[in-house]
Design an enzyme around this catalytic site. Structure first.
Site, short mmCIF file in Angstrom:
data_model
loop_
_atom_site.label_atom_id
_atom_site.label_comp_id
_atom_site.label_asym_id
_atom_site.label_seq_id
_atom_site.Cartn_x
_atom_site.Cartn_y
_atom_site.Cartn_z
N SER A 1 -53.14 59.05 -61.94
CA SER A 1 -54.75 58.95 -61.49
C SER A 1 -55.80 58.61 -62.23
O SER A 1 -55.20 57.88 -63.18
CB SER A 1 -55.17 60.41 -61.13
OG SER A 1 -55.86 60.77 -62.09
N ASP B 1 -52.67 55.27 -59.38
CA ASP B 1 -52.36 56.00 -58.01
C ASP B 1 -54.19 55.21 -57.65
O ASP B 1 -54.96 55.41 -58.34
CB ASP B 1 -51.79 57.25 -58.18
CG ASP B 1 -51.97 57.52 -56.39
OD1 ASP B 1 -51.41 56.98 -55.80
OD2 ASP B 1 -52.02 59.17 -56.21
N HIS B 2 -54.69 55.23 -56.52
CA HIS B 2 -55.64 54.94 -55.98
C HIS B 2 -56.67 55.11 -56.90
O HIS B 2 -57.55 55.59 -57.58
CB HIS B 2 -56.48 56.57 -55.76
CG HIS B 2 -56.23 56.46 -54.02
ND1 HIS B 2 -55.78 56.46 -53.12
CD2 HIS B 2 -54.95 57.65 -54.05
CE1 HIS B 2 -54.69 56.77 -52.34
NE2 HIS B 2 -54.62 57.73 -53.01
N GLU C 1 -54.43 50.27 -49.47
CA GLU C 1 -54.85 50.93 -48.25
C GLU C 1 -55.51 50.66 -46.98
O GLU C 1 -56.49 49.81 -47.58
CB GLU C 1 -55.26 52.47 -48.66
CG GLU C 1 -55.50 53.42 -47.90
CD GLU C 1 -56.21 54.90 -48.94
OE1 GLU C 1 -55.64 55.28 -50.20
OE2 GLU C 1 -56.97 55.43 -47.69
N HIS D 1 -48.17 58.81 -48.62
CA HIS D 1 -49.97 59.81 -49.64
C HIS D 1 -49.21 61.00 -49.16
O HIS D 1 -49.24 61.51 -47.30
CB HIS D 1 -50.62 58.84 -49.60
CG HIS D 1 -50.54 57.76 -50.68
ND1 HIS D 1 -51.53 58.18 -51.41
CD2 HIS D 1 -50.18 56.53 -50.07
CE1 HIS D 1 -51.65 57.12 -52.02
NE2 HIS D 1 -50.99 55.85 -51.27
N GLY D 2 -49.90 61.92 -49.90
CA GLY D 2 -49.72 62.99 -49.35
C GLY D 2 -48.23 63.55 -48.70
O GLY D 2 -48.44 64.67 -48.08
N THR E 1 -46.74 66.08 -50.71
CA THR E 1 -46.74 67.78 -50.66
C THR E 1 -47.39 68.76 -49.93
O THR E 1 -47.94 68.43 -49.54
CB THR E 1 -47.86 68.67 -52.28
OG1 THR E 1 -47.37 67.48 -53.44
CG2 THR E 1 -47.47 69.56 -52.64
N THR F 1 -49.80 67.13 -55.81
CA THR F 1 -49.67 68.19 -56.13
C THR F 1 -48.81 69.50 -56.52
O THR F 1 -49.47 70.21 -57.31
CB THR F 1 -50.50 69.19 -54.45
OG1 THR F 1 -51.63 68.08 -54.38
CG2 THR F 1 -51.50 70.43 -54.81
#
Ligand code: ZN
Length: 279
Positions: free
Chosen positions: A45, A77-78, A129, A203-204, A206, A228
């Site tokens: 991150s 990332d992001h 994104e 993405h996301g 977890t 996460t």
């Protein structure tokens, strides 16, 4: 990262992208990937890069990439900050994500184009994104009411205008911990993946059910982000060890407990994504 994702998309599996926190978690990701002979993406991150500094992270990674038996990509990332993206590219990251998704479409397009023009001549992969992926990822907060799925026409236009290596349209997944069953827009994912031909990042990751991962991968997701899960294993590995041994003050044992908590979950995800044996 581009070579990894193109191969994965063609062969119908996904490469795991795991967010590391420190040297120990980096080692856990690399050794897990080696154990199951999988290509792997080490993801940082923006906050982690700022916390440790780019050169420290590069020194950990180089230690493994110089001798590793599996391909390893290092991905930012992001990131909303062009200066940090530039610093990471200069330092040796092999891939970056520009997240200008909170900006209006044309502005997102212009910023992404700027990053692509800077990165691709240096052989650095770019992910972008579109739409708003709900939840909290470090300092990026997207509230439920602000979340919106990517518009398919805009997604196609975005990928026609810019030659992306990896695309992250919002399809209904969320960062953090899911409250209730996530609603994944499979039709949207399929339409965007088919019409753009660009490997999709999920993405996301977890907390999604195994069959959700499998379906998303079959529809075009070639990169799956897991963050996460590692945060939980990192903290729980520490807390559980301490609770069981609270008269000992042996930090190396704690670090070992964290490592041992991280590894099995990483291997499990790599196997689920179908990338084991693909190195
Ligand atoms: Zn994300």
């Amino acid at each position: 990262m581009k070579a990894m994702l193109d191969k994965a998309a063609k062969e119908g599996y996904a490469v795991g992208a795991f967010n590391i926190l420190d040297y120990n978690s980096t080692k856990a990701v690399v050794l897990a990937a080696e154990q199951v002979k999988a290509p792997v993406i080490i993801q940082t991150s923006a906050k982690t890069v700022i916390f440790w500094g780019a050169s420290a992270i590069i020194s950990w990674i180089k230690q493994f990439t110089d001798s590793s038996s599996v391909p390893i990509a290092l991905h930012l990332d992001h990131c909303k900050d062009l200066n940090l993206i530039t610093e990471c590219i200069d330092s040796g990251w092999t891939s970056v994500m520009i997240d200008a998704s909170s900006k209006p479409f044309e502005e997102n397009l212009a910023l992404t184009r700027q990053v692509v023009e800077m990165a691709q001549p240096r052989n650095v992969t770019v992910e972008a994104e579109l739409g708003a992926i709900v939840g909290v990822e470090d300092d990026i907060h997207v509230k439920q009411q602000d979340a919106h799925l990517a518009d398919p026409q805009q997604a196609i236009k975005f990928c026609e205008e810019i030659k992306l290596d990896c695309f992250a349209p919002a399809i209904g997944t969320a960062h953090g911990v899911y409250k209730g069953e996530p609603k994944i827009a499979y039709d949207l994912l399929e339409e965007i993946a088919t019409k753009t031909g660009v490997p999709i990042a999920l993405h996301g990751g977890t907390g999604l059910a195994d069959e959700v991962f499998k379906k998303c991968i079959s529809l075009g997701c070639a990169k799956v982000n897991i963050s996460t899960q590692l945060k939980y294993a990192f903290i729980d590995g520490f807390v559980d060890y301490y609770n069981a041994n609270n008269t000992q003050y042996n930090p190396l044992k704690v670090i070992e407990a964290q490592f041992n908590r991280l590894t099995p979950g990483i291997i499990e995800k790599i196997e689920l994504f179908g990338s084991s044996g693909k190195a």
